[in-house]
Design an enzyme around this catalytic site. Structure first.
Site, PDB file in Angstrom:
ATOM      1  N   PRO A  42      -2.233 -11.553  10.489  1.00  0.00           N
ATOM      2  CA  PRO A  42      -3.114 -11.619  12.144  1.00  0.00           C
ATOM      3  C   PRO A  42      -3.147 -10.195  12.142  1.00  0.00           C
ATOM      4  O   PRO A  42      -2.459  -9.119  11.673  1.00  0.00           O
ATOM      5  CB  PRO A  42      -1.836 -12.341  12.381  1.00  0.00           C
ATOM      6  N   ASP A  43      -3.839  -9.545  13.524  1.00  0.00           N
ATOM      7  CA  ASP A  43      -3.675  -8.696  13.686  1.00  0.00           C
ATOM      8  C   ASP A  43      -2.305  -8.062  14.174  1.00  0.00           C
ATOM      9  O   ASP A  43      -3.439  -8.306  15.408  1.00  0.00           O
ATOM     10  CB  ASP A  43      -5.129  -7.850  13.814  1.00  0.00           C
ATOM     11  N   ILE A  44      -1.456  -7.618  14.173  1.00  0.00           N
ATOM     12  CA  ILE A  44      -0.599  -7.378  15.265  1.00  0.00           C
ATOM     13  C   ILE A  44      -0.770  -6.438  16.653  1.00  0.00           C
ATOM     14  O   ILE A  44      -0.857  -6.513  17.745  1.00  0.00           O
ATOM     15  CB  ILE A  44       0.526  -6.372  14.488  1.00  0.00           C
ATOM     16  N   ASP A 102      -4.332  -5.990   4.996  1.00  0.00           N
ATOM     17  CA  ASP A 102      -5.172  -7.344   5.911  1.00  0.00           C
ATOM     18  C   ASP A 102      -4.739  -8.383   5.356  1.00  0.00           C
ATOM     19  O   ASP A 102      -5.364  -9.103   5.802  1.00  0.00           O
ATOM     20  CB  ASP A 102      -6.940  -6.066   5.427  1.00  0.00           C
ATOM     21  N   LYS A 111     -10.206  -3.579  19.928  1.00  0.00           N
ATOM     22  CA  LYS A 111      -9.239  -3.990  19.745  1.00  0.00           C
ATOM     23  C   LYS A 111      -8.053  -4.481  21.609  1.00  0.00           C
ATOM     24  O   LYS A 111      -7.540  -4.460  21.852  1.00  0.00           O
ATOM     25  CB  LYS A 111      -8.251  -3.019  18.542  1.00  0.00           C
ATOM     26  N   PHE A 131      -3.855   3.682  15.556  1.00  0.00           N
ATOM     27  CA  PHE A 131      -3.723   4.817  13.854  1.00  0.00           C
ATOM     28  C   PHE A 131      -5.520   4.046  13.506  1.00  0.00           C
ATOM     29  O   PHE A 131      -5.315   2.928  12.581  1.00  0.00           O
ATOM     30  CB  PHE A 131      -2.618   5.273  13.450  1.00  0.00           C
ATOM     31  N   LYS A 174     -12.817   0.670  16.745  1.00  0.00           N
ATOM     32  CA  LYS A 174     -11.748  -0.298  16.737  1.00  0.00           C
ATOM     33  C   LYS A 174     -10.817   0.016  18.046  1.00  0.00           C
ATOM     34  O   LYS A 174     -10.322  -0.806  18.658  1.00  0.00           O
ATOM     35  CB  LYS A 174     -10.797   1.034  16.120  1.00  0.00           C
ATOM     36  N   ASN A 204       0.906  -1.580   0.119  1.00  0.00           N
ATOM     37  CA  ASN A 204       0.262   0.034   0.194  1.00  0.00           C
ATOM     38  C   ASN A 204       1.093   1.209  -0.264  1.00  0.00           C
ATOM     39  O   ASN A 204       1.970   1.040  -0.253  1.00  0.00           O
ATOM     40  CB  ASN A 204      -0.573  -0.448   0.957  1.00  0.00           C
ATOM     41  N   LYS A 216       8.541 -17.458 -10.898  1.00  0.00           N
ATOM     42  CA  LYS A 216       7.841 -16.182 -11.321  1.00  0.00           C
ATOM     43  C   LYS A 216       6.579 -16.865 -11.828  1.00  0.00           C
ATOM     44  O   LYS A 216       6.838 -17.766 -12.722  1.00  0.00           O
ATOM     45  CB  LYS A 216       8.249 -15.831 -12.218  1.00  0.00           C
TER      46      LYS A 216
HETATM   47  O1  C5P Z   1      -8.599  -2.407  11.635  1.00  0.00           O
HETATM   48  P1  C5P Z   1      -7.266  -1.476  11.304  1.00  0.00           P
HETATM   49  O2  C5P Z   1      -6.314  -1.974   9.933  1.00  0.00           O
HETATM   50  O3  C5P Z   1      -7.953   0.018  10.713  1.00  0.00           O
HETATM   51  O4  C5P Z   1      -7.000  -1.487  12.393  1.00  0.00           O
HETATM   52  C1  C5P Z   1      -5.744   0.221  12.302  1.00  0.00           C
HETATM   53  C2  C5P Z   1      -5.229  -0.488  13.093  1.00  0.00           C
HETATM   54  O5  C5P Z   1      -4.207  -1.057  13.792  1.00  0.00           O
HETATM   55  C3  C5P Z   1      -3.450   0.172  13.194  1.00  0.00           C
HETATM   56  O6  C5P Z   1      -2.512   1.296  14.365  1.00  0.00           O
HETATM   57  C4  C5P Z   1      -2.431  -0.931  12.536  1.00  0.00           C
HETATM   58  O7  C5P Z   1      -1.083  -0.108  12.752  1.00  0.00           O
HETATM   59  C5  C5P Z   1      -2.941  -1.976  13.693  1.00  0.00           C
HETATM   60  N1  C5P Z   1      -3.121  -3.002  11.851  1.00  0.00           N
HETATM   61  C6  C5P Z   1      -2.586  -4.295  12.955  1.00  0.00           C
HETATM   62  N2  C5P Z   1      -1.996  -5.308  12.568  1.00  0.00           N
HETATM   63  C7  C5P Z   1      -2.958  -5.527  11.224  1.00  0.00           C
HETATM   64  C8  C5P Z   1      -4.279  -4.573  10.849  1.00  0.00           C
HETATM   65  C9  C5P Z   1      -3.775  -3.604  11.158  1.00  0.00           C
HETATM   66  O8  C5P Z   1      -1.385  -3.993  13.813  1.00  0.00           O
HETATM   67  N3  C5P Z   1      -2.877  -6.892  10.836  1.00  0.00           N
END
Ligand code: C5P
Length: 404
Positions: free
Chosen positions: A308-310, A282, A344, A326, A340, A213, A292
């Site tokens: 995974p959501d870090i 995401d 979260k 953020f 959020k 991105n 390739k």
């Molecule tokens: O759910 P969203 O992507 O909008 O959330 C944004 C926040 O979550 C940001 O702080 C981003 O760094 C964190 N994030 C993360 N891991 C992901 C997706 C988002 O840490 N896979």
């Protein structure tokens, strides 16, 4: 002695028996987290070897003004600019006389003339030499010329190497280091361990292609620098960006979301504040092709799976750090950001409206709204990302201290 963490201390050593204490001085400064470089006069090298000080400071020792090789590395002007503080210990009667006359006849005196950094001077000499009216006049002259910029440390009273007793001994290394520390303010996040994620992630499709991105990493890097300047011990975990690794912090470079997660999890035992500015992808390709992908067909489908959501992972730890997320939103900013915050389980969320093209992504400016708790809210108008980062760190430090 949190004030010394990450500070750059230039230690000037002149010739005198007290120079043997410089080794201890370097060790104590390093233990407090300072980065130490040493400049010696020719006569100082008669009392202690540059090799000892090089081993203790971890940097080559500087002693020659007219050595082209040394000047090409870190010359006198670079050294003068490098220092956050110039400590001269021991300062002999001869050195004090040369400094007070504005002489620049060796490396140490030249750096003294060239630096804008605050100066600490720890005299060491025989008691009669210290009492001598000319030495006293030289000290008075230096104090008048440098005002608050110059701190005199000692000399202390006691038995001297020559057998005399009186005022003239160099202060003990512990006292000197404490006085040097007092020259620095305690930062809002002194000693706090802060981890910041920044930039995009790259999710490989095959060895040459990836999904990513537009994140530039500017906001995250500015946040990491502002936290460092507030005294924090910072680890910056960065996806691929065009920015240089900031100084005086650990910078871990990663590519994919899974790499970033692994790097963040490694910090879990010490991380006290976790700030997630990264634009983590995401989704990632379900499988990464070994070779390739060839253009064999008119259509190509890619199966993507959720990353995974870090941030949520860090917030769900048994002993979670203070977590700051953020949120880039295009509508109903407060509604989605608060959602959020609770979903979260965050302590704070910083939201910006990315439908406004003057802010966000590659821009140098940003305007954000910050939300916390039930109804906490602060709006920051459009400003440079560096300035905004300082303001955000102030707010984060305030809320973090309230909870600890
Ligand atoms: O759910 P969203 O992507 O909008 O959330 C944004 C926040 O979550 C940001 O702080 C981003 O760094 C964190 N994030 C993360 N891991 C992901 C997706 C988002 O840490 N896979």
């Amino acid at each position: 002695m949190q004030q010394l963490y990450n500070r750059r201390i230039l230690l000037g050593i002149s010739g005198g028996i007290a120079a043997y204490k410089s080794a201890e001085l370097v060790r104590t400064l390093k233990k407090a987290g300072a980065d130490v470089r040493v400049v010696m006069t020719r006569s100082a090298m008669e009392f202690i070897t540059p090799l000892t000080l090089q081993a203790l400071s971890g940097h080559p020792v500087h002693h020659s003004l007219l050595d082209p090789e040394a000047e090409a590395g870190m010359g006198h002007i670079e050294l003068a600019k490098w220092a956050d503080l110039f400590l001269i210990a021991p300062a002999s009667a001869n050195l004090i006389a040369r400094l007070s006359q504005g002489m620049g006849d060796d490396l140490l005196t030249t750096v003294f003339l060239a630096t804008d950094a605050p100066i600490c001077l720890a005299p060491a000499m025989n008691q009669a030499m210290w009492r001598d009216p000319i030495t006293q006049e030289n000290i008075a002259h230096l104090k008048a010329a440098h005002g608050d910029h110059l701190t005199l440390i000692g000399p202390a009273a006691g038995e001297q190497a020559c057998g005399d007793t009186g005022l003239g001994r160099m202060s003990e290394p512990d006292t000197i280091v404490a006085d040097v520390a007092n020259c620095f303010e305690t930062g809002l996040l002194a000693g706090v361990s802060v981890v910041v994620t920044a930039g995009p992630t790259k999710e490989a499709i095959d060895p040459v292609r990836y999904i990513t991105n537009h994140s530039s990493g500017k906001m995250g890097y500015a946040i990491a620098e502002a936290a460092r300047d507030a005294g924090a011990r910072v680890t910056l975990i960065s996806g691929p960006v065009a920015l240089q690794a900031p100084e005086r912090m650990e910078c871990v470079r990663v590519r994919s979301a899974l790499d970033m997660l692994a790097a963040c999890e490694k910090t879990q035992d010490h991380c006290q504040i976790f700030i997630a500015t990264a634009a983590v992808a995401d989704y990632r390709p379900a499988s990464q092709q070994e070779h390739k992908i060839k253009k064999h067909s008119d259509e190509l489908s890619l199966t993507l799976i959720r990353n995974p959501d870090i941030l949520s992972t860090m917030a769900a730890a048994e002993q979670p750090p203070f977590t700051v997320g953020f949120a880039a939103e295009t509508q109903d900013v407060e509604h989605y950001a608060r959602d959020k915050l609770t979903r979260k389980k965050l302590n704070m969320i910083v939201a910006n409206d990315v439908s406004d093209r003057s802010i966000g992504f590659h821009s140098d400016d940003n305007a954000v709204k910050v939300f916390w708790g039930e109804d906490g809210r602060r709006d920051f108008e459009l400003m440079n990302k560096r300035r905004l980062a300082v303001r955000l760190i102030e707010l984060i430090a305030e809320k973090y201290q309230e909870e600890h």
